[in-house]
Write a protein that holds these residues in place. Structure first.
Motif, PDB file in Angstrom:
ATOM      1  N   ILE A  99      79.144 -64.827 115.860  1.00  0.00           N
ATOM      2  CA  ILE A  99      77.794 -64.634 116.394  1.00  0.00           C
ATOM      3  C   ILE A  99      77.924 -63.912 117.720  1.00  0.00           C
ATOM      4  O   ILE A  99      78.673 -64.343 118.601  1.00  0.00           O
ATOM      5  N   THR A 100      77.194 -62.809 117.851  1.00  0.00           N
ATOM      6  CA  THR A 100      77.172 -62.098 119.138  1.00  0.00           C
ATOM      7  C   THR A 100      75.810 -62.360 119.774  1.00  0.00           C
ATOM      8  O   THR A 100      74.774 -62.151 119.140  1.00  0.00           O
ATOM      9  N   LEU A 119      77.377 -71.943 109.912  1.00  0.00           N
ATOM     10  CA  LEU A 119      78.579 -71.736 110.731  1.00  0.00           C
ATOM     11  C   LEU A 119      78.766 -72.923 111.662  1.00  0.00           C
ATOM     12  O   LEU A 119      77.845 -73.307 112.390  1.00  0.00           O
ATOM     13  N   THR A 120      79.966 -73.496 111.617  1.00  0.00           N
ATOM     14  CA  THR A 120      80.226 -74.681 112.436  1.00  0.00           C
ATOM     15  C   THR A 120      81.051 -74.322 113.667  1.00  0.00           C
ATOM     16  O   THR A 120      81.807 -73.352 113.649  1.00  0.00           O
ATOM     17  N   GLY A 121      80.865 -75.096 114.755  1.00  0.00           N
ATOM     18  CA  GLY A 121      81.625 -74.865 115.993  1.00  0.00           C
ATOM     19  C   GLY A 121      80.756 -74.945 117.234  1.00  0.00           C
ATOM     20  O   GLY A 121      81.248 -75.140 118.339  1.00  0.00           O
ATOM     21  N   LEU A 122      79.433 -74.795 117.046  1.00  0.00           N
ATOM     22  CA  LEU A 122      78.561 -74.809 118.232  1.00  0.00           C
ATOM     23  C   LEU A 122      77.657 -76.041 118.279  1.00  0.00           C
ATOM     24  O   LEU A 122      76.692 -76.063 119.052  1.00  0.00           O
ATOM     25  N   HIS A 143      80.639 -83.373 124.570  1.00  0.00           N
ATOM     26  CA  HIS A 143      81.247 -84.020 123.404  1.00  0.00           C
ATOM     27  C   HIS A 143      82.689 -83.532 123.176  1.00  0.00           C
ATOM     28  O   HIS A 143      83.116 -83.322 122.030  1.00  0.00           O
ATOM     29  N   GLY A 144      83.425 -83.286 124.264  1.00  0.00           N
ATOM     30  CA  GLY A 144      84.836 -82.929 124.154  1.00  0.00           C
ATOM     31  C   GLY A 144      85.131 -81.472 123.826  1.00  0.00           C
ATOM     32  O   GLY A 144      86.286 -81.103 123.612  1.00  0.00           O
ATOM     33  N   ARG A 145      84.069 -80.634 123.770  1.00  0.00           N
ATOM     34  CA  ARG A 145      84.320 -79.212 123.519  1.00  0.00           C
ATOM     35  C   ARG A 145      83.607 -78.360 124.566  1.00  0.00           C
ATOM     36  O   ARG A 145      82.700 -78.854 125.244  1.00  0.00           O
ATOM     37  N   CYS A 146      84.033 -77.119 124.688  1.00  0.00           N
ATOM     38  CA  CYS A 146      83.421 -76.268 125.710  1.00  0.00           C
ATOM     39  C   CYS A 146      83.468 -74.808 125.271  1.00  0.00           C
ATOM     40  O   CYS A 146      84.044 -74.482 124.228  1.00  0.00           O
ATOM     41  N   MET A 147      82.872 -73.947 126.082  1.00  0.00           N
ATOM     42  CA  MET A 147      82.796 -72.519 125.747  1.00  0.00           C
ATOM     43  C   MET A 147      84.180 -71.922 125.469  1.00  0.00           C
ATOM     44  O   MET A 147      84.332 -71.066 124.605  1.00  0.00           O
ATOM     45  N   ALA A 148      85.172 -72.386 126.234  1.00  0.00           N
ATOM     46  CA  ALA A 148      86.537 -71.848 126.071  1.00  0.00           C
ATOM     47  C   ALA A 148      87.050 -72.046 124.641  1.00  0.00           C
ATOM     48  O   ALA A 148      87.937 -71.317 124.203  1.00  0.00           O
ATOM     49  N   ASP A 149      86.503 -73.008 123.903  1.00  0.00           N
ATOM     50  CA  ASP A 149      86.952 -73.252 122.525  1.00  0.00           C
ATOM     51  C   ASP A 149      86.320 -72.278 121.527  1.00  0.00           C
ATOM     52  O   ASP A 149      86.813 -72.142 120.412  1.00  0.00           O
ATOM     53  N   VAL A 150      85.197 -71.675 121.897  1.00  0.00           N
ATOM     54  CA  VAL A 150      84.458 -70.882 120.899  1.00  0.00           C
ATOM     55  C   VAL A 150      84.207 -69.416 121.264  1.00  0.00           C
ATOM     56  O   VAL A 150      83.878 -68.616 120.396  1.00  0.00           O
ATOM     57  N   VAL A 151      84.335 -69.094 122.563  1.00  0.00           N
ATOM     58  CA  VAL A 151      84.073 -67.693 122.946  1.00  0.00           C
ATOM     59  C   VAL A 151      85.345 -66.877 122.712  1.00  0.00           C
ATOM     60  O   VAL A 151      86.358 -67.080 123.359  1.00  0.00           O
ATOM     61  N   GLY A 193      83.335 -67.213 117.941  1.00  0.00           N
ATOM     62  CA  GLY A 193      84.101 -67.241 116.691  1.00  0.00           C
ATOM     63  C   GLY A 193      83.942 -68.604 116.036  1.00  0.00           C
ATOM     64  O   GLY A 193      84.389 -69.610 116.580  1.00  0.00           O
ATOM     65  N   LEU A 194      83.273 -68.633 114.858  1.00  0.00           N
ATOM     66  CA  LEU A 194      82.930 -69.920 114.230  1.00  0.00           C
ATOM     67  C   LEU A 194      83.588 -70.031 112.860  1.00  0.00           C
ATOM     68  O   LEU A 194      84.278 -69.111 112.412  1.00  0.00           O
ATOM     69  N   LYS A 195      83.350 -71.158 112.182  1.00  0.00           N
ATOM     70  CA  LYS A 195      83.946 -71.350 110.850  1.00  0.00           C
ATOM     71  C   LYS A 195      82.839 -71.680 109.844  1.00  0.00           C
ATOM     72  O   LYS A 195      81.825 -72.284 110.226  1.00  0.00           O
ATOM     73  N   PRO A 196      83.041 -71.320 108.570  1.00  0.00           N
ATOM     74  CA  PRO A 196      82.004 -71.646 107.580  1.00  0.00           C
ATOM     75  C   PRO A 196      81.865 -73.166 107.426  1.00  0.00           C
ATOM     76  O   PRO A 196      82.860 -73.890 107.519  1.00  0.00           O
ATOM     77  N   GLY A 197      80.646 -73.622 107.241  1.00  0.00           N
ATOM     78  CA  GLY A 197      80.395 -75.053 107.048  1.00  0.00           C
ATOM     79  C   GLY A 197      79.115 -75.229 106.248  1.00  0.00           C
ATOM     80  O   GLY A 197      78.475 -74.254 105.862  1.00  0.00           O
TER      81      GLY A 197
END
Ligand code: FAD
Length: 302
Positions: A99-100, A119-122, A143-151, A193-197
């Motif tokens: 997703i942009t 799309l899962t991850g956000l 919840h233990g995740r942040c932008m650094a995990d997905v950007v 950058g996400l994953k199919p869900g």
């Protein structure tokens, strides 16, 4: 040049809105802050570039903001130009699993778009009231995740007016920080950058995350989320609560009874009240735990 003249000159090349002497109360989630000399609501990337050039050429300070959900603007306001990147620059595009989003898109909208696209991850981001630009700059997380995990990467405008593409490892992400502000970059777009869900599962996770927030955060009052960053291995909210600060009040600024790391505006709080409360909390926590709390919110203006 007086402010009106600056506004008029800028107006000759900016397509978006220009407001002279705009109260920052209208643009911050805490609903505090004096006026911005000149506020620009850009209509697109060209306006962002023009603003930056104009500020440099005229020696005016430029403050970039997104949704104002992490800013404490002081009572005398902000000198120079405030560039509020919001609805004029907020497109969201889905391509395969990426997703942009433009910097002004709201993070909950990006998260919901991801859910609809399967799309899962956000899911962690669905309740963070940030713009994409502000979220990347602050490395927002929950919840233990942040932008650094997905950007995966982002496009930014440099101080000398060039556009650069930075990969995740070059953004300088650390806990609730990035290298963006120090490098004087303006975030333009981010690629997630996400994953199919399964859309239903993702939407259900979003719902649970929003529900958790409603239970634990004082969303009924203006606030700016967590005021202090968590010290390594500690929870700022726990330290503040156990130091006895819940309910402490100066003017209309009060340490929330629901979540001690939130300071709420009961109606007419001034930045000065909030700053004084911050100083008191820091002092009390230092005395009791010998821990120096650091601000997560950004203090701007004069
Ligand atoms: C109710 C509530 C709940 C919250 N929950 C969370 C949470 O769970 N997790 C969390 O991390 N935060 C949370 N926050 C805080 C806040 O939402 C985040 O820090 C968010 O990242 C700020 O985004 P913004 O667009 O509002 O940025 P702003 O407040 O407008 O700006 C914050 C900083 O980012 C910079 N900035 C903004 N846009 C850009 C850009 N395009 N380019 C370069 N720099 C830019 C600004 O200069 C400023 O320094 C919460 C806030 C509230 C009010």
């Amino acid at each position: 040049m007086d402010l009106r003249e600056i506004g008029q000159r800028l107006g000759q090349s900016v397509k978006g809105e220009i407001i002279v002497g705009e109260s920052m109360k209208k643009h911050t989630s805490w609903r505090v802050g004096g006026p911005a000399d000149i506020m620009v609501l850009p209509a697109g990337i060209e306006d962002i570039m023009v603003c930056r050039q104009f500020a440099t050429a005229h020696g005016l300070p430029l403050t970039v903001m997104g949704n104002g959900s992490n800013m404490l603007v002081k009572d005398r306001g902000i000198r120079g130009i405030v560039l509020k990147i919001s609805r004029g620059f907020n497109r969201i595009e889905v391509r395969d699993t990426v997703i942009t989003a433009e910097a002004g898109a709201l993070l909950p909208n990006v998260s919901n778009r991801a859910a609809r696209a399967g799309l899962t991850g956000l899911e962690f981001a669905v309740g963070i009231p940030a713009s994409v630009g502000g979220a990347v700059a602050m490395n927002a997380g929950a919840h233990g995740r942040c932008m650094a995990d997905v950007v995966d990467r982002m496009a930014a405008l440099t101080g000398d007016g060039n556009t650069v593409l930075l990969k995740r490892e070059d953004i300088g992400f650390t806990y609730r920080k990035s290298g963006i502000t120090n490098k004087g970059l303006v975030v333009l777009t981010a690629d997630f950058g996400l994953k199919p869900g399964e859309p239903e599962e993702i939407m259900a996770a979003n719902k649970i995350n929003l529900e958790k927030r409603r239970h634990s955060q004082p969303l009924e009052f203006p606030n700016a989320g967590s005021v202090f960053a968590n010290p390594p291995g500690q929870w700022a909210g726990w330290l503040i609560e156990n130091a006895g600060c819940k309910g402490m009040r100066i003017g209309d600024a009060m340490v929330s009874e629901k979540h001690a790391n939130f300071i709420v505006n009961l109606g007419m709080a001034r930045a000065e009240d909030i700053l004084e409360l911050i100083t008191r909390i820091k002092h009390i926590v230092m005395k009791k735990y010998n821990i120096e709390l650091e601000l997560e919110v950004r203090v701007v203006g004069e």
